[in-house]
Enzyme design. Sequence first.
Site, PDB file in Angstrom:
ATOM      1  N   HIS A 130       0.840  -1.199   0.000  1.00  0.00           N
ATOM      2  CA  HIS A 130       0.000   0.000   0.000  1.00  0.00           C
ATOM      3  C   HIS A 130       0.882   1.258   0.000  1.00  0.00           C
ATOM      4  O   HIS A 130       0.648   2.194  -0.756  1.00  0.00           O
ATOM      5  CB  HIS A 130      -0.922  -0.011   1.215  1.00  0.00           C
ATOM      6  CG  HIS A 130      -1.678   1.282   1.423  1.00  0.00           C
ATOM      7  ND1 HIS A 130      -2.773   1.624   0.672  1.00  0.00           N
ATOM      8  CD2 HIS A 130      -1.475   2.308   2.290  1.00  0.00           C
ATOM      9  CE1 HIS A 130      -3.220   2.808   1.070  1.00  0.00           C
ATOM     10  NE2 HIS A 130      -2.462   3.242   2.046  1.00  0.00           N
ATOM     11  N   ARG A 150       4.103  10.707  -5.207  1.00  0.00           N
ATOM     12  CA  ARG A 150       5.518  10.983  -5.520  1.00  0.00           C
ATOM     13  C   ARG A 150       6.028   9.903  -6.463  1.00  0.00           C
ATOM     14  O   ARG A 150       6.716   8.966  -6.047  1.00  0.00           O
ATOM     15  CB  ARG A 150       6.356  10.966  -4.229  1.00  0.00           C
ATOM     16  CG  ARG A 150       6.019  12.028  -3.197  1.00  0.00           C
ATOM     17  CD  ARG A 150       6.836  11.824  -1.915  1.00  0.00           C
ATOM     18  NE  ARG A 150       6.594  10.487  -1.355  1.00  0.00           N
ATOM     19  CZ  ARG A 150       5.598  10.201  -0.519  1.00  0.00           C
ATOM     20  NH1 ARG A 150       4.777  11.147  -0.134  1.00  0.00           N
ATOM     21  NH2 ARG A 150       5.437   8.970  -0.075  1.00  0.00           N
ATOM     22  N   GLU A 187     -10.271   1.994   3.614  1.00  0.00           N
ATOM     23  CA  GLU A 187      -8.961   1.381   3.801  1.00  0.00           C
ATOM     24  C   GLU A 187      -9.141   0.117   4.622  1.00  0.00           C
ATOM     25  O   GLU A 187      -9.728   0.135   5.694  1.00  0.00           O
ATOM     26  CB  GLU A 187      -7.984   2.340   4.506  1.00  0.00           C
ATOM     27  CG  GLU A 187      -7.578   3.514   3.621  1.00  0.00           C
ATOM     28  CD  GLU A 187      -6.377   4.287   4.156  1.00  0.00           C
ATOM     29  OE1 GLU A 187      -6.134   4.252   5.387  1.00  0.00           O
ATOM     30  OE2 GLU A 187      -5.690   4.925   3.332  1.00  0.00           O
ATOM     31  N   GLU A 246      -7.899  -2.446   7.048  1.00  0.00           N
ATOM     32  CA  GLU A 246      -6.864  -2.499   8.081  1.00  0.00           C
ATOM     33  C   GLU A 246      -7.258  -3.470   9.185  1.00  0.00           C
ATOM     34  O   GLU A 246      -8.433  -3.784   9.369  1.00  0.00           O
ATOM     35  CB  GLU A 246      -6.663  -1.110   8.730  1.00  0.00           C
ATOM     36  CG  GLU A 246      -6.391   0.005   7.732  1.00  0.00           C
ATOM     37  CD  GLU A 246      -5.861   1.280   8.383  1.00  0.00           C
ATOM     38  OE1 GLU A 246      -5.424   1.232   9.555  1.00  0.00           O
ATOM     39  OE2 GLU A 246      -5.890   2.326   7.706  1.00  0.00           O
ATOM     40  N   ASP A 251     -10.651   2.536   7.674  1.00  0.00           N
ATOM     41  CA  ASP A 251     -10.221   3.925   7.854  1.00  0.00           C
ATOM     42  C   ASP A 251     -10.697   4.728   6.644  1.00  0.00           C
ATOM     43  O   ASP A 251      -9.949   4.982   5.703  1.00  0.00           O
ATOM     44  CB  ASP A 251      -8.683   3.936   7.986  1.00  0.00           C
ATOM     45  CG  ASP A 251      -8.125   5.340   8.148  1.00  0.00           C
ATOM     46  OD1 ASP A 251      -8.876   6.227   8.584  1.00  0.00           O
ATOM     47  OD2 ASP A 251      -6.937   5.535   7.837  1.00  0.00           O
ATOM     48  N   TYR A 255      -2.215  17.171   3.264  1.00  0.00           N
ATOM     49  CA  TYR A 255      -1.323  16.273   4.014  1.00  0.00           C
ATOM     50  C   TYR A 255       0.076  16.821   4.264  1.00  0.00           C
ATOM     51  O   TYR A 255       0.767  16.343   5.155  1.00  0.00           O
ATOM     52  CB  TYR A 255      -1.270  14.890   3.367  1.00  0.00           C
ATOM     53  CG  TYR A 255      -0.207  14.676   2.314  1.00  0.00           C
ATOM     54  CD1 TYR A 255       0.901  13.851   2.575  1.00  0.00           C
ATOM     55  CD2 TYR A 255      -0.302  15.264   1.069  1.00  0.00           C
ATOM     56  CE1 TYR A 255       1.867  13.641   1.613  1.00  0.00           C
ATOM     57  CE2 TYR A 255       0.655  15.058   0.108  1.00  0.00           C
ATOM     58  CZ  TYR A 255       1.749  14.246   0.380  1.00  0.00           C
ATOM     59  OH  TYR A 255       2.699  14.037  -0.566  1.00  0.00           O
ATOM     60  N   THR A 274      -3.380   0.448   5.766  1.00  0.00           N
ATOM     61  CA  THR A 274      -3.993  -0.374   4.738  1.00  0.00           C
ATOM     62  C   THR A 274      -3.100  -1.563   4.388  1.00  0.00           C
ATOM     63  O   THR A 274      -1.903  -1.396   4.168  1.00  0.00           O
ATOM     64  CB  THR A 274      -4.228   0.454   3.466  1.00  0.00           C
ATOM     65  OG1 THR A 274      -4.907   1.642   3.846  1.00  0.00           O
ATOM     66  CG2 THR A 274      -5.053  -0.321   2.461  1.00  0.00           C
TER      67      THR A 274
HETATM   68 MN    MN Z   1      -5.247   4.276   7.381  1.00  0.00          MN
END
Ligand code: MN
Length: 433
Positions: free
Chosen positions: A140, A149, A205, A207, A239, A250, A366
């Site tokens: 992930h 990126r 997500e 998890e 999530d 972020y 994740t």
């Molecule tokens: Mn998460």
Amino acid sequence: MNWWQTDETHDPARTSWVESAQGHIDFPIQNLPFGVFSPAGKAPRIGVAIGDAILDLATCARLGLLAPSVAAACGEPHLNAVMALSVADRGNLRRTISDLLSRPAFHDSLAGAIHPATDCAMHLPARIGDYTDFYVGIHHANNIGRVFRPDNPLLPNYKYVPIGYHGRASSIRPSGVPVVRPRGQRKLPDAEAPVFAPTARLDYELELGVWIGTGNDLGTPVPIAQAADHIAGFCLLNDWSARDFQAWEYQPLGPFLAKNFHSTISPWVVTPEALAPFRIAQAPRPEGDPAPLDHLAAAEDQAHGALAIGLEVFLSSAKMRSAGMEPHRLSAGPAANMYWTVNQMVTHHASNGCNLQPGDLLGTGTISAPTRDGFGSLMELTEAGNRPLALPSGETRGFLEDGDEVSLRATAAAPGRISIGFGECRATVLPPR
Ligand code: MN
């Protein structure tokens, strides 16, 4: 007994007088997860899932069937005190419950303590003091890193530090509570300024959640060899994420409103004891990767620290449900795709002296498999919406639409063992308010 060792409670031949436990997909007698439930019209209390039923532990305590050292904790309306029990007390409680539910002699005396699960409401299992989300699913991290990126998907700290951030405990809800599509700031790449609007990129997500048991004092780290003693159980965690808000907000401090509007957990706490038969070795790190620093390295953790759990995600649109169609499986993959073990997460979290407390919740981040059929979010499955997936209704999805229901599943399996599951972790998306 060590955290990876088994006893008579794991015996595949053990059966329960609760008939539905035999062959139950999630809750055979080998599981015995704790939760907080209300029988119709009654107050929340602690229970144990067994087949299609729930055993009322508070009633067991009142009947004098539980050891004095655990009876008070089992009479609380949340699991914090049970989570704070020592490993030895929790193991003894498990053996007592397994005994009560397997010996026919208790069938009549416990009749009033057994409730059909369909007649009960499930609640959050604990008062969650703090919630921390990690990022240990390396596939992930690679997939998401590549979106943000392209030249530099994995930052140089990833293989030294179990990356995490402090999340929000107040917006965690048990399975079944709908999630309202959040509003927030999003900025299209070629727009000059952001707009404040409902998210156009709502995602889930996949998890695992890790419940903290006994805490550590402020200033006192948790050695890696003792980390397992601080874990009280596991759950599924969705999530929910607003990818457009995330991309805009972020940097430089990490996730904030893109993540804290709602998180869904499965309400049953699957104990470390129940998962003991499903402990496997942590996969060796690829050639050329650095070894963990000494404070995160322990031979026992590397030998037993991973989990043989299969994870799945299902989606069902409003159109699919009204047509009576089954939920569509979006992905399936093993929980072993974690670069760090849960013990390393705990030790890293406390390594600066940060105090963990009973009822704190950690998310793994994740968990994606290396291949598309095991990707744990739509961001990865649809390549940020650029490659929409097809639903059996003829609809397509880049991200989630209002009315969509996402459900996660987890099943622990091992040769010669009775499989156990985590129960339900699902929620439907409501339009913005
Ligand atoms: Mn998460």
